[in-house]
Scaffold this active site. Sequence first.
Site, PDB file in Angstrom:
ATOM      1  N   ARG A  15      46.505  -7.709 -18.881  1.00  0.00           N
ATOM      2  CA  ARG A  15      45.680  -7.509 -17.366  1.00  0.00           C
ATOM      3  C   ARG A  15      46.099  -8.614 -16.883  1.00  0.00           C
ATOM      4  O   ARG A  15      45.790  -9.358 -15.678  1.00  0.00           O
ATOM      5  CB  ARG A  15      44.324  -7.163 -18.410  1.00  0.00           C
ATOM      6  CG  ARG A  15      44.325  -6.278 -18.222  1.00  0.00           C
ATOM      7  CD  ARG A  15      43.140  -5.122 -18.401  1.00  0.00           C
ATOM      8  NE  ARG A  15      43.104  -5.913 -20.444  1.00  0.00           N
ATOM      9  CZ  ARG A  15      41.902  -5.573 -21.168  1.00  0.00           C
ATOM     10  NH1 ARG A  15      40.847  -6.011 -20.408  1.00  0.00           N
ATOM     11  NH2 ARG A  15      41.598  -5.992 -22.112  1.00  0.00           N
ATOM     12  N   GLU A 149      35.104   1.632 -33.342  1.00  0.00           N
ATOM     13  CA  GLU A 149      36.271   1.336 -32.575  1.00  0.00           C
ATOM     14  C   GLU A 149      35.639   2.158 -30.581  1.00  0.00           C
ATOM     15  O   GLU A 149      35.172   3.403 -31.453  1.00  0.00           O
ATOM     16  CB  GLU A 149      36.880   0.899 -32.128  1.00  0.00           C
ATOM     17  CG  GLU A 149      37.512  -0.083 -32.737  1.00  0.00           C
ATOM     18  CD  GLU A 149      37.650  -1.053 -32.714  1.00  0.00           C
ATOM     19  OE1 GLU A 149      37.752  -1.548 -31.228  1.00  0.00           O
ATOM     20  OE2 GLU A 149      36.806  -2.039 -33.142  1.00  0.00           O
TER      21      GLU A 149
HETATM   22  C1  UD1 Z   1      38.793  -6.075 -31.139  1.00  0.00           C
HETATM   23  C2  UD1 Z   1      37.718  -5.781 -32.059  1.00  0.00           C
HETATM   24  C3  UD1 Z   1      36.213  -4.919 -31.413  1.00  0.00           C
HETATM   25  C4  UD1 Z   1      35.687  -5.922 -30.130  1.00  0.00           C
HETATM   26  C5  UD1 Z   1      36.908  -6.915 -29.129  1.00  0.00           C
HETATM   27  C6  UD1 Z   1      35.681  -8.436 -29.198  1.00  0.00           C
HETATM   28  C7  UD1 Z   1      39.138  -4.469 -33.009  1.00  0.00           C
HETATM   29  C8  UD1 Z   1      40.198  -3.561 -33.533  1.00  0.00           C
HETATM   30  N1  UD1 Z   1      38.418  -4.668 -32.564  1.00  0.00           N
HETATM   31  O1  UD1 Z   1      38.759  -5.508 -30.513  1.00  0.00           O
HETATM   32  O2  UD1 Z   1      35.737  -4.137 -32.282  1.00  0.00           O
HETATM   33  O3  UD1 Z   1      34.674  -5.887 -30.007  1.00  0.00           O
HETATM   34  O4  UD1 Z   1      37.583  -7.700 -30.732  1.00  0.00           O
HETATM   35  O5  UD1 Z   1      36.857  -8.851 -28.179  1.00  0.00           O
HETATM   36  O6  UD1 Z   1      39.554  -5.694 -34.039  1.00  0.00           O
HETATM   37  N2  UD1 Z   1      45.843  -9.148 -31.387  1.00  0.00           N
HETATM   38  C9  UD1 Z   1      46.945  -9.343 -32.541  1.00  0.00           C
HETATM   39  N3  UD1 Z   1      47.630  -8.983 -32.409  1.00  0.00           N
HETATM   40  C10 UD1 Z   1      47.514  -7.756 -31.841  1.00  0.00           C
HETATM   41  C11 UD1 Z   1      46.262  -7.486 -31.654  1.00  0.00           C
HETATM   42  C12 UD1 Z   1      45.753  -7.560 -30.878  1.00  0.00           C
HETATM   43  O7  UD1 Z   1      47.275 -10.698 -32.312  1.00  0.00           O
HETATM   44  O8  UD1 Z   1      48.539  -6.736 -32.497  1.00  0.00           O
HETATM   45  C13 UD1 Z   1      44.630 -10.838 -30.934  1.00  0.00           C
HETATM   46  C14 UD1 Z   1      44.589 -10.421 -29.613  1.00  0.00           C
HETATM   47  O9  UD1 Z   1      45.636 -11.535 -28.992  1.00  0.00           O
HETATM   48  C15 UD1 Z   1      43.239 -11.185 -29.294  1.00  0.00           C
HETATM   49  C16 UD1 Z   1      42.624 -10.685 -30.402  1.00  0.00           C
HETATM   50  O10 UD1 Z   1      43.758 -10.261 -31.310  1.00  0.00           O
HETATM   51  O11 UD1 Z   1      43.314 -12.802 -29.073  1.00  0.00           O
HETATM   52  C17 UD1 Z   1      41.750  -9.349 -29.946  1.00  0.00           C
HETATM   53  O12 UD1 Z   1      42.335  -8.525 -29.247  1.00  0.00           O
HETATM   54  P1  UD1 Z   1      42.177  -7.264 -28.351  1.00  0.00           P
HETATM   55  O13 UD1 Z   1      42.890  -6.446 -27.972  1.00  0.00           O
HETATM   56  O14 UD1 Z   1      41.711  -7.974 -27.250  1.00  0.00           O
HETATM   57  O15 UD1 Z   1      40.791  -6.445 -29.199  1.00  0.00           O
HETATM   58  P2  UD1 Z   1      39.870  -5.204 -28.486  1.00  0.00           P
HETATM   59  O16 UD1 Z   1      40.945  -4.151 -28.872  1.00  0.00           O
HETATM   60  O17 UD1 Z   1      39.480  -5.855 -27.713  1.00  0.00           O
END
Ligand code: UD1
Length: 430
Positions: A15, A149
Amino acid sequence: MSISVVILAAGQGTRMKSTTPKVLHEISGKSMLFHAIDAAKKISDDITVVLYHQAARIQESIEAHYSGIHFHMQDAVQFPGTGGAMKGVHVTHSKALILNGDMPLVTMNALESLMQGDADINMSVIKLDNPSGYGRVVISEGSVVEIVEEKDCKPEQKEIQTVNAGVYCVKKELLESYIPALSNDNAQKEYYLTDIIKMAVDEGKPVHPVIVEEEEFKGVNSKLDLAHAEEILQRRIKTEWMKAGVSMRLPETIYIDSRATFEGECMLENGVSIQGASHIIASHIKTHSVIEDAYIQNSDVGPMGRIRPNTKLINTHIGNFVEVKKSTLTGVKAGHLAYIGDATVEEGSNIGAGVITCNYDGKNKYQTNIGKNVFVGSDTQLVAPVTIEDDVIIAAGSTINKNVAQGELAISRAPMKTIKGFFYKFFGEK
Ligand code: UD1
Ligand code: CA
């Protein structure tokens, strides 16, 4: 320091619509990830950053600024998701604080509140009127029961207003037993870190919700979020400096880099921009001046002055439309319209309007040295390399391409002539 920190930064950040990795976007002069690392450094000597998308570029940028940071490459193809990110991460201390790389506004206070107590897991919870987009946290009798989630929510669960802010403090032994056991049996077919909460609850281990401020834990996902986060951080930076004694006229129009520092009584007028690790001591920066990575002591600049990197101004007056680059000026007056680059100017010297150091010949940069009590007349060009010794007068309009010795007058002008009655010859008699 008995806590490890893991920073999740493997996500793609689609995004952001940018070729720059999301976590390397800057807020107040520092990338989001560096804001997180700086916070982590204050509490831990064991910091791991989890990477996948543009891993090499992010790792390089971290290694150029920090040493001793550990890196972990997520296998995001086989194990996508925040839980997948934790697979294979090794922490040395008995507890780990898990942060997101895109949360530049988290304060030390908030992190400390998450590290307190002896619960098996402390998790950050925000109360929101509009919880959409976040994982919902089911809380019963002061303990967390479950995180659902958004994409897995039943309609009634969507109404829950306590949401997961995404930062956790977890005991190491729980990570070691739960992370390998995560599954991807959910709507997104991802490995959810949040599932460790359910595992802990099922085993009767206490999971403690720590209520935190939305403003601090808001993730930055778009350039709009980035701009909002910048506004918040700017407000904080300026509040702190005003408390420390810096005066600001219309502070909402002023920009201050997170690395800039002030000492003594400083005054910043409206529209001023203080960039980089500038250090300003007892000085007055006037309207719409730009200061970049400069040292300024007992001096005044502007309005509309531009002080560029590696400049040192001491007891100096810089007026409007004066640009100074990589120069040291001590006890100097440069009141109007000048360019001083790659120069030293000493005590008591005056730089007239329109003076230019010609420091660049198209290939290389050269030095200009001006001694004490030198009067540089208006519209002088100093063709570098050139040295002007003490007590020299340079006549206005001169092109100086040879050194000038102490006490001399230097003048280089085409002789002026006048032609009587030329006006009338040219335009005709009235
Ligand atoms: C996550 C939480 C959700 C919470 C939200 C808050 C989970 C399953 N869900 O959701 O409950 O409300 O954060 O912001 O954890 N990342 C990785 N590897 C991946 C995916 C993500 O390192 O494969 C990192 C991203 O770079 C980021 C963080 O993890 O810094 C959060 O990832 P994001 O996709 O934003 O999480 P959400 O799905 O929004
Ligand atoms: Ca996601």
